[in-house]
Scaffold this motif. Structure first.
Motif, PDB file in Angstrom:
ATOM      1  N   TYR A 194     145.654 153.340  24.831  1.00 35.55           N
ATOM      2  CA  TYR A 194     147.193 153.351  24.227  1.00 35.55           C
ATOM      3  C   TYR A 194     148.045 152.741  23.872  1.00 35.55           C
ATOM      4  O   TYR A 194     148.754 152.874  22.997  1.00 35.55           O
ATOM      5  N   THR A 195     147.452 151.408  24.401  1.00 39.17           N
ATOM      6  CA  THR A 195     149.564 150.468  23.830  1.00 39.17           C
ATOM      7  C   THR A 195     148.730 150.490  22.211  1.00 39.17           C
ATOM      8  O   THR A 195     149.852 149.920  21.939  1.00 39.17           O
ATOM      9  N   ASP A 196     147.244 150.397  21.578  1.00 40.54           N
ATOM     10  CA  ASP A 196     148.155 150.497  20.327  1.00 40.54           C
ATOM     11  C   ASP A 196     148.347 150.964  19.802  1.00 40.54           C
ATOM     12  O   ASP A 196     148.615 149.931  18.269  1.00 40.54           O
ATOM     13  N   LEU A 197     148.187 151.508  19.762  1.00 34.62           N
ATOM     14  CA  LEU A 197     149.366 152.753  19.724  1.00 34.62           C
ATOM     15  C   LEU A 197     150.452 152.530  18.767  1.00 34.62           C
ATOM     16  O   LEU A 197     152.034 153.418  18.275  1.00 34.62           O
ATOM     17  N   LEU A 198     151.015 151.908  20.499  1.00 39.39           N
ATOM     18  CA  LEU A 198     152.612 151.966  20.733  1.00 39.39           C
ATOM     19  C   LEU A 198     153.648 150.686  19.458  1.00 39.39           C
ATOM     20  O   LEU A 198     152.486 149.502  19.731  1.00 39.39           O
ATOM     21  N   PRO A 199     154.440 150.356  19.095  1.00 37.95           N
ATOM     22  CA  PRO A 199     154.644 149.443  18.566  1.00 37.95           C
ATOM     23  C   PRO A 199     155.390 148.348  19.001  1.00 37.95           C
ATOM     24  O   PRO A 199     155.411 148.461  20.669  1.00 37.95           O
ATOM     25  N   LYS A 200     155.035 146.843  18.232  1.00 41.94           N
ATOM     26  CA  LYS A 200     155.113 145.446  19.442  1.00 41.94           C
ATOM     27  C   LYS A 200     156.351 145.365  20.194  1.00 41.94           C
ATOM     28  O   LYS A 200     156.573 145.135  21.507  1.00 41.94           O
ATOM     29  N   GLY A 201     156.981 146.848  19.584  1.00 42.09           N
ATOM     30  CA  GLY A 201     158.558 146.188  20.954  1.00 42.09           C
ATOM     31  C   GLY A 201     158.979 147.672  21.769  1.00 42.09           C
ATOM     32  O   GLY A 201     159.879 147.031  22.340  1.00 42.09           O
ATOM     33  N   LYS A 202     158.483 148.274  21.609  1.00 42.11           N
ATOM     34  CA  LYS A 202     158.282 148.922  23.002  1.00 42.11           C
ATOM     35  C   LYS A 202     158.315 148.454  24.399  1.00 42.11           C
ATOM     36  O   LYS A 202     156.545 148.226  23.969  1.00 42.11           O
ATOM     37  N   ASP A 203     158.608 149.192  25.627  1.00 42.52           N
ATOM     38  CA  ASP A 203     158.454 149.201  26.470  1.00 42.52           C
ATOM     39  C   ASP A 203     157.569 150.256  27.352  1.00 42.52           C
ATOM     40  O   ASP A 203     158.368 151.147  27.426  1.00 42.52           O
ATOM     41  N   ILE A 204     156.617 149.952  27.826  1.00 39.43           N
ATOM     42  CA  ILE A 204     156.202 150.852  28.927  1.00 39.43           C
ATOM     43  C   ILE A 204     156.701 151.057  30.370  1.00 39.43           C
ATOM     44  O   ILE A 204     156.995 152.912  30.189  1.00 39.43           O
ATOM     45  N   SER A 205     157.634 149.896  30.224  1.00 37.75           N
ATOM     46  CA  SER A 205     158.638 150.571  32.023  1.00 37.75           C
ATOM     47  C   SER A 205     159.849 151.066  31.721  1.00 37.75           C
ATOM     48  O   SER A 205     160.132 152.100  32.808  1.00 37.75           O
ATOM     49  N   THR A 206     160.086 151.522  29.856  1.00 41.87           N
ATOM     50  CA  THR A 206     161.486 152.410  30.363  1.00 41.87           C
ATOM     51  C   THR A 206     161.110 153.697  30.182  1.00 41.87           C
ATOM     52  O   THR A 206     161.761 154.973  29.375  1.00 41.87           O
ATOM     53  N   PHE A 207     159.481 154.814  30.164  1.00 45.26           N
ATOM     54  CA  PHE A 207     159.193 156.079  29.992  1.00 45.26           C
ATOM     55  C   PHE A 207     158.737 156.607  30.798  1.00 45.26           C
ATOM     56  O   PHE A 207     158.395 155.672  32.147  1.00 45.26           O
ATOM     57  N   SER A 208     158.782 157.687  31.249  1.00 45.96           N
ATOM     58  CA  SER A 208     158.320 158.339  32.734  1.00 45.96           C
ATOM     59  C   SER A 208     156.766 158.486  32.152  1.00 45.96           C
ATOM     60  O   SER A 208     156.300 158.383  30.886  1.00 45.96           O
ATOM     61  N   LEU A 209     155.607 158.975  32.708  1.00 46.36           N
ATOM     62  CA  LEU A 209     154.926 158.957  32.887  1.00 46.36           C
ATOM     63  C   LEU A 209     154.260 160.709  31.338  1.00 46.36           C
ATOM     64  O   LEU A 209     153.682 160.533  29.997  1.00 46.36           O
ATOM     65  N   ALA A 210     155.306 161.299  31.491  1.00 45.83           N
ATOM     66  CA  ALA A 210     155.377 162.569  31.342  1.00 45.83           C
ATOM     67  C   ALA A 210     155.489 162.145  28.949  1.00 45.83           C
ATOM     68  O   ALA A 210     155.428 162.145  27.939  1.00 45.83           O
ATOM     69  N   GLN A 211     157.361 161.256  29.395  1.00 52.76           N
ATOM     70  CA  GLN A 211     157.539 161.347  28.222  1.00 52.76           C
ATOM     71  C   GLN A 211     155.845 160.131  27.290  1.00 52.76           C
ATOM     72  O   GLN A 211     156.657 160.145  25.489  1.00 52.76           O
ATOM     73  N   LEU A 212     155.751 159.332  28.059  1.00 54.22           N
ATOM     74  CA  LEU A 212     154.466 158.548  27.589  1.00 54.22           C
ATOM     75  C   LEU A 212     154.214 158.633  26.900  1.00 54.22           C
ATOM     76  O   LEU A 212     153.157 158.619  25.453  1.00 54.22           O
ATOM     77  N   LYS A 213     152.940 160.257  27.610  1.00 55.12           N
ATOM     78  CA  LYS A 213     152.013 160.658  27.190  1.00 55.12           C
ATOM     79  C   LYS A 213     152.597 161.509  25.376  1.00 55.12           C
ATOM     80  O   LYS A 213     152.088 161.219  24.766  1.00 55.12           O
ATOM     81  N   ALA A 214     153.636 161.955  25.762  1.00 60.98           N
ATOM     82  CA  ALA A 214     154.298 162.828  24.686  1.00 60.98           C
ATOM     83  C   ALA A 214     154.446 161.582  23.375  1.00 60.98           C
ATOM     84  O   ALA A 214     153.906 162.441  22.221  1.00 60.98           O
ATOM     85  N   TYR A 215     154.790 160.475  24.168  1.00 65.99           N
ATOM     86  CA  TYR A 215     155.243 159.964  22.935  1.00 65.99           C
ATOM     87  C   TYR A 215     153.933 159.624  22.011  1.00 65.99           C
ATOM     88  O   TYR A 215     153.841 159.433  20.862  1.00 65.99           O
ATOM     89  N   LEU A 216     152.944 158.776  22.383  1.00 67.10           N
ATOM     90  CA  LEU A 216     151.513 158.264  22.400  1.00 67.10           C
ATOM     91  C   LEU A 216     150.303 159.354  21.313  1.00 67.10           C
ATOM     92  O   LEU A 216     149.835 159.467  20.998  1.00 67.10           O
ATOM     93  N   ILE A 217     150.405 160.971  22.636  1.00 66.74           N
ATOM     94  CA  ILE A 217     150.153 162.303  21.799  1.00 66.74           C
ATOM     95  C   ILE A 217     150.931 162.364  19.871  1.00 66.74           C
ATOM     96  O   ILE A 217     150.446 162.204  18.783  1.00 66.74           O
ATOM     97  N   THR A 218     152.023 161.612  20.036  1.00 65.05           N
ATOM     98  CA  THR A 218     152.719 162.405  18.820  1.00 65.05           C
ATOM     99  C   THR A 218     152.506 161.346  17.847  1.00 65.05           C
ATOM    100  O   THR A 218     152.352 161.798  16.510  1.00 65.05           O
ATOM    101  N   ARG A 219     152.444 159.455  18.246  1.00 65.83           N
ATOM    102  CA  ARG A 219     151.625 158.625  17.198  1.00 65.83           C
ATOM    103  C   ARG A 219     150.400 159.346  16.427  1.00 65.83           C
ATOM    104  O   ARG A 219     150.218 158.499  15.569  1.00 65.83           O
ATOM    105  N   LYS A 220     149.612 159.633  17.470  1.00 68.20           N
ATOM    106  CA  LYS A 220     148.270 159.976  17.195  1.00 68.20           C
ATOM    107  C   LYS A 220     148.485 160.851  16.117  1.00 68.20           C
ATOM    108  O   LYS A 220     147.145 160.674  15.409  1.00 68.20           O
TER     109      LYS A 220
END
Length: 83
Positions: free
Chosen positions: A37-63
């Motif tokens: 999952y973290t391979d989909l995140l840009p280098k500067g993004k921090d997972i801790s700033t997201f809620s679980l639902a927000q992070l899932k939606a963000y990762l799905i959009t990136r994928k």
């Protein structure tokens, strides 16, 4: 050639569906910290700033973007070869 393009689209969309199903099974932010999952995140993004639902939606959009770009590249490559 159209069959080849359809097969590529089907394969990539199946990969996206499998990804969405696997990400929806995760129940905590710690579960989303694997490289898969973290391979989909840009280098500067921090997972801790997201809620679980927000992070899932963000990762799905990136994928989704990644999959559709891959489809475009492969279709372009097929068209270039056939021409």
């Amino acid at each position: 050639m159209k069959n080849l393009i359809k097969a590529i689209e089907a394969e990539q969309k199946k990969e996206l569906t499998d990804f969405i199903n696997s990400i929806n099974e995760v129940e905590s932010l710690d579960g989303l910290k694997s490289w898969y999952y973290t391979d989909l995140l840009p280098k500067g993004k921090d997972i801790s700033t997201f809620s679980l639902a927000q992070l899932k939606a963000y990762l799905i959009t990136r994928k989704e973007k990644q999959v559709y770009k891959a489809i475009e590249r492969k279709v372009k490559q097929i068209n270039d070869i056939s021409n």
